[in-house]
Design an enzyme around this catalytic site. Structure first.
Site, PDB file in Angstrom:
ATOM      1  N   GLY A   1      24.946  -8.318 -20.646  1.00  0.00           N
ATOM      2  CA  GLY A   1      25.096  -7.149 -21.190  1.00  0.00           C
ATOM      3  C   GLY A   1      25.774  -5.460 -20.793  1.00  0.00           C
ATOM      4  O   GLY A   1      26.766  -5.094 -20.756  1.00  0.00           O
TER       5      GLY A   1
ATOM      6  N   GLU B   1       0.997  -8.042  -2.644  1.00  0.00           N
ATOM      7  CA  GLU B   1       0.835  -9.665  -3.047  1.00  0.00           C
ATOM      8  C   GLU B   1      -0.886  -8.866  -3.169  1.00  0.00           C
ATOM      9  O   GLU B   1      -1.203  -9.914  -3.695  1.00  0.00           O
ATOM     10  CB  GLU B   1       1.249 -10.088  -2.804  1.00  0.00           C
ATOM     11  CG  GLU B   1       2.785 -10.336  -2.721  1.00  0.00           C
ATOM     12  CD  GLU B   1       3.536 -11.361  -1.358  1.00  0.00           C
ATOM     13  OE1 GLU B   1       2.771 -12.188  -0.581  1.00  0.00           O
ATOM     14  OE2 GLU B   1       4.736 -12.131  -1.683  1.00  0.00           O
TER      15      GLU B   1
ATOM     16  N   GLU C   1       8.211 -18.510  -1.736  1.00  0.00           N
ATOM     17  CA  GLU C   1       7.497 -17.535  -2.388  1.00  0.00           C
ATOM     18  C   GLU C   1       6.863 -18.950  -3.387  1.00  0.00           C
ATOM     19  O   GLU C   1       5.359 -17.468  -3.860  1.00  0.00           O
ATOM     20  CB  GLU C   1       8.417 -17.226  -3.845  1.00  0.00           C
ATOM     21  CG  GLU C   1      10.092 -15.904  -3.497  1.00  0.00           C
ATOM     22  CD  GLU C   1       9.032 -14.894  -2.990  1.00  0.00           C
ATOM     23  OE1 GLU C   1       8.027 -14.605  -3.114  1.00  0.00           O
ATOM     24  OE2 GLU C   1       9.973 -14.364  -2.073  1.00  0.00           O
TER      25      GLU C   1
ATOM     26  N   ALA D   1       7.477 -15.847  -8.372  1.00  0.00           N
ATOM     27  CA  ALA D   1       8.916 -15.751  -8.056  1.00  0.00           C
ATOM     28  C   ALA D   1       9.123 -14.975  -7.423  1.00  0.00           C
ATOM     29  O   ALA D   1       8.545 -13.835  -6.519  1.00  0.00           O
ATOM     30  CB  ALA D   1       9.455 -15.123  -9.810  1.00  0.00           C
TER      31      ALA D   1
ATOM     32  N   ARG E   1       3.978  -4.371 -13.022  1.00  0.00           N
ATOM     33  CA  ARG E   1       4.916  -4.114 -13.623  1.00  0.00           C
ATOM     34  C   ARG E   1       5.347  -2.653 -13.569  1.00  0.00           C
ATOM     35  O   ARG E   1       5.586  -2.138 -14.453  1.00  0.00           O
ATOM     36  CB  ARG E   1       6.650  -4.723 -14.290  1.00  0.00           C
ATOM     37  CG  ARG E   1       5.893  -6.577 -13.913  1.00  0.00           C
ATOM     38  CD  ARG E   1       7.012  -7.166 -12.413  1.00  0.00           C
ATOM     39  NE  ARG E   1       7.388  -8.593 -12.233  1.00  0.00           N
ATOM     40  CZ  ARG E   1       7.914  -8.124 -10.825  1.00  0.00           C
ATOM     41  NH1 ARG E   1       8.436  -7.734  -9.932  1.00  0.00           N
ATOM     42  NH2 ARG E   1       8.043  -9.520 -11.202  1.00  0.00           N
TER      43      ARG E   1
ATOM     44  N   GLU F   1       2.817 -16.624  -2.264  1.00  0.00           N
ATOM     45  CA  GLU F   1       2.435 -16.011  -3.372  1.00  0.00           C
ATOM     46  C   GLU F   1       0.636 -16.704  -4.320  1.00  0.00           C
ATOM     47  O   GLU F   1       0.226 -15.966  -4.798  1.00  0.00           O
ATOM     48  CB  GLU F   1       2.975 -15.445  -4.644  1.00  0.00           C
ATOM     49  CG  GLU F   1       4.769 -14.519  -4.385  1.00  0.00           C
ATOM     50  CD  GLU F   1       5.191 -14.004  -5.878  1.00  0.00           C
ATOM     51  OE1 GLU F   1       5.735 -12.637  -5.983  1.00  0.00           O
ATOM     52  OE2 GLU F   1       4.846 -14.693  -6.576  1.00  0.00           O
TER      53      GLU F   1
END
Length: 211
Positions: free
Chosen positions: A122, A148, A99, A82, A70, A103
């Site tokens: 927010g 992937e 997915e 996900a 990430r 995955e």
């Protein structure tokens, strides 16, 4: 507070809006919003495609986790399978099924809704629906891209996934919420929702830009 009482309170109407950035999966806009005191205030809003995540649990109460890079965190993290809902009219359940197959090479016979997560209300409308999938079977996995191909997967017990969550080893918001909810459901303390349950806060604004 009831919906009727909430509707009778001050409405935060948008006086003006302008785009700051429009990208592939998100947009940043600046809204001028009417405030209760009579003035206005600027609110930066990140529009994002909605997403789904899947808590896939086998007959021994093991759950499938994936580990992938990430970039905003600069590291690989453990999380649930996900993916993004790419089109405005796409059924979230069908996205979840796709997915799970792409995955981790799994299909599920039984599906239900665990939680809906407003990721960070927010500043963004991004929302994720987390499904519980059981009655698992293996299917062919088609690797769709470099990310992937780099992905790794691991079965862990549901209890171990809760320990990892509480220890800070799982930090993805939808994964944290989904795993804790799955543990509650599998413990028999409550029931999940049907897979076709309404999703009030599904983010739609960015997807509507593509129509």
């Amino acid at each position: 507070m009831s919906d009727e009482a909430d509707a009778a309170r001050h409405a935060f109407d948008v006086v003006s809006t302008r785009d700051i950035h429009v990208g592939r999966i998100l947009a940043l806009r600046l809204d001028e919003v009417a405030m209760p005191g009579g003035g206005t205030a600027n609110r930066e809003v990140v529009e994002h495609l909605p997403a789904v995540a899947v808590v896939a649990v086998d007959e021994r109460d093991n759950v499938m986790l994936i580990r992938q890079y990430r970039h905003p965190l600069g590291r690989r993290i453990w999380e649930l399978p996900a993916g993004l809902i790419d089109h405005a009219g796409e059924d979230p359940l069908q996205t979840a099924k796709r997915e799970l197959a792409e995955e981790v090479g799994l299909a599920a016979e039984h599906w239900s809704v665990l939680v809906d997560v407003a990721v960070s209300p927010g500043f963004t409308d991004e929302a994720t629906r987390v499904y519980l999938a059981t009655g698992l079977s293996e299917v062919d996995r088609e690797i769709m891209g470099e990310e992937e191909a780099d992905l790794t997967q691991r079965w862990v017990s549901l209890d171990e996934s809760v320990r990892m969550t509480l220890a800070g080893e799982i930090v993805n918001a939808a994964s944290v919420a989904g795993l804790l909810a799955a543990h509650v459901v599998r413990s028999g303390l409550t029931q999940p929702r049907p897979p076709e349950s309404p999703w009030r806060d599904r983010s739609t604004r960015f997807a509507a830009r593509e129509q």
